[in-house]
Design a protein around this motif. Structure first.
Motif, short mmCIF file in Angstrom:
data_model
loop_
_atom_site.label_atom_id
_atom_site.label_comp_id
_atom_site.label_asym_id
_atom_site.label_seq_id
_atom_site.Cartn_x
_atom_site.Cartn_y
_atom_site.Cartn_z
N ASP A 31 0.79 -1.22 0.00
CA ASP A 31 0.00 0.00 0.00
C ASP A 31 0.83 1.28 0.00
OD1 ASP A 31 -0.98 -0.20 3.54
OD2 ASP A 31 0.97 -0.17 2.55
N TYR A 32 2.12 1.14 -0.24
CA TYR A 32 2.96 2.33 -0.32
C TYR A 32 4.20 1.97 -1.09
CZ TYR A 32 4.18 7.01 1.36
OH TYR A 32 4.45 8.34 1.44
N PRO A 34 7.80 3.48 -2.07
CA PRO A 34 8.84 4.51 -1.99
C PRO A 34 10.02 4.18 -2.89
CG PRO A 34 9.05 3.00 -0.15
CD PRO A 34 7.91 2.49 -1.01
N TYR A 36 14.23 4.86 -2.89
CA TYR A 36 15.36 5.28 -2.07
C TYR A 36 16.56 5.54 -2.98
CZ TYR A 36 13.13 4.24 2.37
OH TYR A 36 12.30 4.26 3.46
N LEU A 46 15.21 8.13 1.69
CA LEU A 46 13.95 8.25 0.96
C LEU A 46 14.00 9.42 -0.02
CD1 LEU A 46 11.01 7.25 0.64
CD2 LEU A 46 10.37 8.94 2.37
N ARG A 51 1.30 6.48 -3.15
CA ARG A 51 0.29 5.51 -2.73
C ARG A 51 -0.45 5.02 -3.97
NH1 ARG A 51 0.14 4.65 2.42
NH2 ARG A 51 0.81 6.25 3.87
N PHE A 89 16.82 2.35 -5.31
CA PHE A 89 16.05 1.18 -4.93
C PHE A 89 14.56 1.53 -4.92
CE2 PHE A 89 19.40 -1.64 -3.54
CZ PHE A 89 20.41 -0.80 -3.13
N SER A 93 5.69 -1.33 0.45
CA SER A 93 5.45 -1.42 1.88
C SER A 93 4.08 -2.02 2.17
CB SER A 93 5.55 -0.01 2.50
OG SER A 93 5.28 -0.04 3.87
N ILE A 94 4.04 -2.82 3.21
CA ILE A 94 2.78 -3.41 3.64
C ILE A 94 2.70 -3.29 5.14
CG2 ILE A 94 3.82 -5.70 3.77
CD1 ILE A 94 1.12 -6.88 2.99
N SER A 95 1.53 -2.98 5.64
CA SER A 95 1.35 -2.87 7.07
C SER A 95 1.03 -4.23 7.65
CB SER A 95 0.24 -1.87 7.39
OG SER A 95 0.14 -1.65 8.77
N LEU A 96 1.88 -4.69 8.57
CA LEU A 96 1.69 -5.99 9.19
C LEU A 96 1.78 -5.85 10.70
CD1 LEU A 96 3.99 -8.29 6.99
CD2 LEU A 96 1.50 -8.33 7.07
N GLN A 100 5.06 -1.60 9.68
CA GLN A 100 5.22 -1.77 8.24
C GLN A 100 6.40 -2.67 7.91
OE1 GLN A 100 6.31 1.81 6.18
NE2 GLN A 100 7.50 2.59 7.88
N LYS A 101 6.25 -3.40 6.83
CA LYS A 101 7.33 -4.20 6.29
C LYS A 101 7.65 -3.68 4.91
CE LYS A 101 8.82 -8.87 5.16
NZ LYS A 101 8.47 -10.30 5.12
N LEU A 102 8.92 -3.41 4.68
CA LEU A 102 9.38 -2.83 3.42
C LEU A 102 10.15 -3.88 2.65
CD1 LEU A 102 8.95 0.06 2.48
CD2 LEU A 102 11.23 0.60 3.27
N PHE A 104 12.43 -4.44 -0.75
CA PHE A 104 13.20 -3.66 -1.71
C PHE A 104 13.45 -4.42 -3.00
CE2 PHE A 104 14.56 0.12 0.54
CZ PHE A 104 14.38 -0.22 1.87
#
Lengths: 114, 115
Positions: A31-32, A34, A36, A46, A51, A89, A93-96, A100-102, A104
């Motif tokens: 859901d996100y 980014p 880098y 960043l 989104r 990179f 990202s996912i919210s867990l 959040q877990k990113l 790459f």
């Protein structure tokens, strides 16, 4: 399904040209997204993020284009400058479990020739 | 405001030894992430700590371990070092809001060389 695939692995662009880096993902729960930027000897920082409810985001010379149906997103660097030479990179990202877990991508080494 | 700080900057060890790397997150950040960046490879997720607990770990053997202290600083331990453990180890912190922001703040890393 948690992978993010990034291409190309390396890219050489002339000063003033457009640099384009592409990424693809599988998991629609991300859901996100980014991007880098990492200079030699430094940690990643960043650069810009988007989104999935937005198809494009622009910050100065940097633009993210997002295609939700194709599950792809890309970074465009307009008027590329030698100072943009770095490793880029993409990430997803996912919210867990309340955090959040990113994930790459593998990175793209960008070189801008003067 | 101080950023994420890591120590040592460089560390040289021999095969079979143990390495300990340390990280101090940005003040107020409760989550700490560890990543391995081997030469030519991307950022491989190692460990994630939040509020003192290990929340998730990547696909690494158990000889990679760590902990998070009450002040939210963290330590990464690598036991029985192997040559392929030579890499830049990056620590990152974030302010967890329960919503993805995609923003991790990285330190400059600890370069581990295994001879």
């Amino acid at each position: 399904q948690q992978q993010v695939k990034q291409s190309p692995q390396s890219l050489i662009v002339q000063k003033g040209g457009i640099s384009i880096i592409n990424c693809a993902y599988e998991n629609t729960a991300f859901d996100y997204f980014p991007w880098y930027q990492q200079f030699p000897g430094k940690g990643p920082a960043l650069l810009i993020a988007i989104r999935p409810d937005v198809s494009e985001k622009k910050e100065g010379r940097f633009t993210i284009s997002f295609n939700k149906s194709a599950k792809q997103f890309s970074l465009h660097i307009m008027d590329s400058q030698p100072g943009d030479s770095a490793t880029y990179f993409c990430a997803a990202s996912i919210s867990l479990q309340g955090a959040q877990k990113l994930v790459f991508g593998q990175g793209t080494r960008l070189t801008i020739n003067p | 405001e101080a950023g994420v700080t890591q120590s040592p900057t460089h560390l040289i060890k021999t095969r079979g030894q143990q390495a300990t790397l340390r990280c101090s997150p940005i003040s107020g950040h409760t989550s700490v992430y560890w990543y391995q960046q081997a030469l030519g490879l991307g950022l491989q997720f190692l460990l994630w700590y939040d509020e003192g607990e290990e929340r998730n770990r990547g696909n690494f053997p158990p000889r990679f371990s760590g902990r998070q202290f009450p002040n939210y600083s963290s330590e990464l331990n690598v036991n029985a070092l192997e040559l392929e453990d030579s890499a830049l180890y990056l620590c990152a912190s974030s302010l967890e809001t329960g919503r993805s922001t995609g923003e991790l703040f990285f330190g400059e890393g600890s370069r581990l060389t295994v001879l």
